[in-house]
Design a protein around this motif. Structure first.
Motif, short mmCIF file in Angstrom:
data_model
loop_
_atom_site.label_atom_id
_atom_site.label_comp_id
_atom_site.label_asym_id
_atom_site.label_seq_id
_atom_site.Cartn_x
_atom_site.Cartn_y
_atom_site.Cartn_z
N LEU A 1 0.82 -1.21 0.00
CA LEU A 1 0.00 0.00 0.00
C LEU A 1 0.86 1.26 0.00
N SER A 2 1.95 1.25 0.76
CA SER A 2 2.82 2.43 0.80
C SER A 2 3.47 2.68 -0.56
N VAL A 3 4.03 1.64 -1.15
CA VAL A 3 4.70 1.80 -2.44
C VAL A 3 3.68 2.12 -3.54
N GLY A 4 2.50 1.47 -3.47
CA GLY A 4 1.47 1.73 -4.48
C GLY A 4 0.99 3.17 -4.47
N MET A 5 0.82 3.74 -3.29
CA MET A 5 0.41 5.15 -3.21
C MET A 5 1.52 6.07 -3.72
N ALA A 6 2.76 5.75 -3.39
CA ALA A 6 3.87 6.55 -3.91
C ALA A 6 3.97 6.45 -5.43
N MET A 7 3.67 5.29 -5.99
CA MET A 7 3.68 5.14 -7.45
C MET A 7 2.61 6.02 -8.09
N ALA A 8 1.43 6.11 -7.45
CA ALA A 8 0.35 6.93 -8.02
C ALA A 8 0.71 8.41 -7.98
N TYR A 9 1.33 8.86 -6.89
CA TYR A 9 1.71 10.27 -6.78
C TYR A 9 2.84 10.62 -7.75
N ARG A 10 3.67 9.63 -8.11
CA ARG A 10 4.80 9.87 -9.01
C ARG A 10 4.61 9.14 -10.34
N ARG A 11 3.36 9.01 -10.76
CA ARG A 11 3.08 8.26 -11.99
C ARG A 11 3.78 8.93 -13.18
N GLY A 12 4.34 8.04 -14.00
CA GLY A 12 5.09 8.50 -15.16
C GLY A 12 6.57 8.68 -14.92
N SER A 13 7.01 8.64 -13.66
CA SER A 13 8.42 8.82 -13.34
C SER A 13 9.15 7.49 -13.43
N TRP A 14 10.48 7.55 -13.27
CA TRP A 14 11.28 6.32 -13.30
C TRP A 14 10.91 5.40 -12.13
N PHE A 15 10.57 5.99 -10.98
CA PHE A 15 10.17 5.19 -9.83
C PHE A 15 8.91 4.41 -10.13
N ASP A 16 7.95 5.04 -10.80
CA ASP A 16 6.71 4.37 -11.15
C ASP A 16 6.97 3.22 -12.11
N HIS A 17 7.80 3.43 -13.10
CA HIS A 17 8.07 2.38 -14.09
C HIS A 17 8.80 1.19 -13.46
N VAL A 18 9.78 1.49 -12.61
CA VAL A 18 10.53 0.40 -11.97
C VAL A 18 9.65 -0.40 -11.03
N MET A 19 8.87 0.29 -10.19
CA MET A 19 8.01 -0.40 -9.24
C MET A 19 6.88 -1.16 -9.93
N THR A 20 6.38 -0.63 -11.03
CA THR A 20 5.35 -1.35 -11.79
C THR A 20 5.91 -2.65 -12.37
N PHE B 1 5.68 -12.38 -1.07
CA PHE B 1 6.11 -12.06 -2.42
C PHE B 1 4.93 -11.72 -3.33
N THR B 2 4.03 -12.68 -3.52
CA THR B 2 2.92 -12.49 -4.45
C THR B 2 1.97 -11.41 -3.99
N SER C 1 0.68 -7.68 -5.89
CA SER C 1 -0.74 -7.43 -6.15
C SER C 1 -1.22 -6.17 -5.46
N PHE C 2 -0.83 -5.98 -4.20
CA PHE C 2 -1.25 -4.79 -3.46
C PHE C 2 -0.64 -3.52 -4.06
N MET C 3 0.60 -3.60 -4.53
CA MET C 3 1.24 -2.43 -5.15
C MET C 3 0.45 -1.97 -6.37
N LEU C 4 0.14 -2.89 -7.26
CA LEU C 4 -0.54 -2.51 -8.50
C LEU C 4 -1.97 -2.05 -8.24
N ASN C 5 -2.68 -2.74 -7.36
CA ASN C 5 -4.06 -2.36 -7.08
C ASN C 5 -4.14 -1.03 -6.34
N MET C 6 -3.22 -0.79 -5.41
CA MET C 6 -3.23 0.48 -4.69
C MET C 6 -2.87 1.63 -5.61
#
Length: 366
Positions: A152-171, A238-239, A243-248
């Motif tokens: 949930l923490s990483v997923g929210m950070a990915m949404a706030y930084r969508r389009g950045s290198w962090f978002d692409h790597v974490m996705t 792991f799994t 799943s939580f990262m992408l859904n969040m």
């Protein structure tokens, strides 16, 4: 001249006012409540699982008497003597009427008397299962908590930084963790950490606790239990983490476009308060039901993980009971595991109704 008389009071029916409706009775309110319907559904699911498990166990070829007799026969005992000894030890009649066995099984299930283990008659089935089940629930529960916190923490950070290198790597990492089975990932961790680098004490981490450590409510026992459960916890996380990262990320991205978030920003509220009270709380609503689904998936997949890691939990116990045709233990293990997942799902649903009452109203309208 007579004084005018006051007009008679008009009834509610005369002015068109509807009479007050009677308040529904307590029984009707309970019967139509969302919680009652969910509890009934959970009870039905447990009954269905118990019935299917009973039928599958009795459709399997062979019986425990023949298996135990074969072991006794291999030790030098004659076939007839081995069959008689096995029947006396096990006290199980595979030729009894199926309906009678089913009714006895359901009666024992309702009264929490599931009988004794066929391969270990000195212990009840409940005692046998409870030797293994807490270890699996501990590893699975810790893995899900770890996955929720990280995902949930990483997923929210990915949404706030969508389009950045962090978002692409974490996705990419989230997609990889979701797509690759957890037993393959944990096997790779063992190969790299133990075989190639030699930094992972895999042989010392096998089992539940280290020899000589006494179970109890102390830091020594708890720390040793965590040490032996580290690999199962990582495998279970792991799994679920991917799943939580992408859904969040998807839920947070959708919430960020809502009008109330724009209004909160226009009011000059701090970014931290908007993130916690407006974005995070609403983005978590569709994630909460997935927690129960992950619990069910991980508990079901614990068989493979525990076999690979030599972690004596409910998965290993279930495999041994199936190979020994220990019907009561298999039935009890499957029912208890299914019931734990059903109860977890029920708790999550009831909690979700408290957080989002729209679910309750939608269910009543349906």
């Amino acid at each position: 001249m007579t004084a005018p008389t006051a007009p008679p009071p008009r009834s509610d029916a005369a002015v068109g006012t509807p009479p007050p409706t009677a308040r529904p009775s307590l029984l009707r309110r309970v019967w139509t409540s969302y919680a009652f319907r969910r509890i009934c559904q959970s009870v039905f699911v447990v009954w269905l699982v118990a019935t299917i498990t009973f039928l599958l166990m009795h459709l399997m070829p062979g019986d425990p008497i023949e298996i135990m007799a074969g072991r006794l026969n291999s030790s030098g005992m004659s076939h007839d003597q081995a069959m008689a000894t096995a029947a006396n030890i096990i006290s199980y009649d595979p030729n009894a009427n199926v309906w009678v066995q089913y009714l006895e099984f359901m009666r024992g299930l309702v009264t929490f008397d599931l009988g004794n283990s066929l391969t270990n008659p000195s212990k009840t089935v409940f005692e046998h299962v409870m030797e293994y089940l807490p270890w699996t629930l501990f590893a699975v529960g810790a893995g899900v908590v770890l996955a929720v916190v990280i995902g949930l923490s990483v997923g929210m950070a990915m949404a706030y930084r969508r389009g950045s290198w962090f978002d692409h790597v974490m996705t990419s990492i989230g997609s990889f963790l979701t797509g690759v089975p957890n037993y393959i990932l944990i096997a790779a961790v063992i190969v790299v950490g133990y075989t190639m680098l030699g930094v992972l004490p895999f042989l010392d981490m096998r089992g539940r606790i280290t020899a000589g450590v006494e179970p109890g409510f102390n830091f020594v026992f708890f720390g040793d239990a965590v040490f032996h459960a580290i690999l199962p916890i990582i495998a279970f996380a792991f799994t679920a983490t991917g799943s939580f990262m992408l859904n969040m990320k998807a839920a947070t991205t959708e919430v960020l476009t809502e009008d109330y978030v724009t209004v909160a920003q226009a009011r000059g509220l701090k970014a931290g308060r908007i993130s916690r009270s407006y974005v995070g709380r609403n983005a978590m609503l569709p994630i909460i039901p997935q927690i129960a689904l992950q619990l069910g998936t991980l508990v079901g997949g614990s068989i493979v993980i525990e076999q690979i890691l030599q972690y004596p939990g409910a998965g290993q116990m279930l495999m041994a009971a199936i190979s020994n045709r220990d019907y009561p233990v298999v039935q009890a293990a499957v029912i208890i595991l299914a019931t734990s997942v059903v109860i977890a799902s029920l708790i999550v649903d009831l909690f979700l109704v408290r957080v989002d009452p729209r679910i309750k109203s939608e269910g009543q309208d349906a």
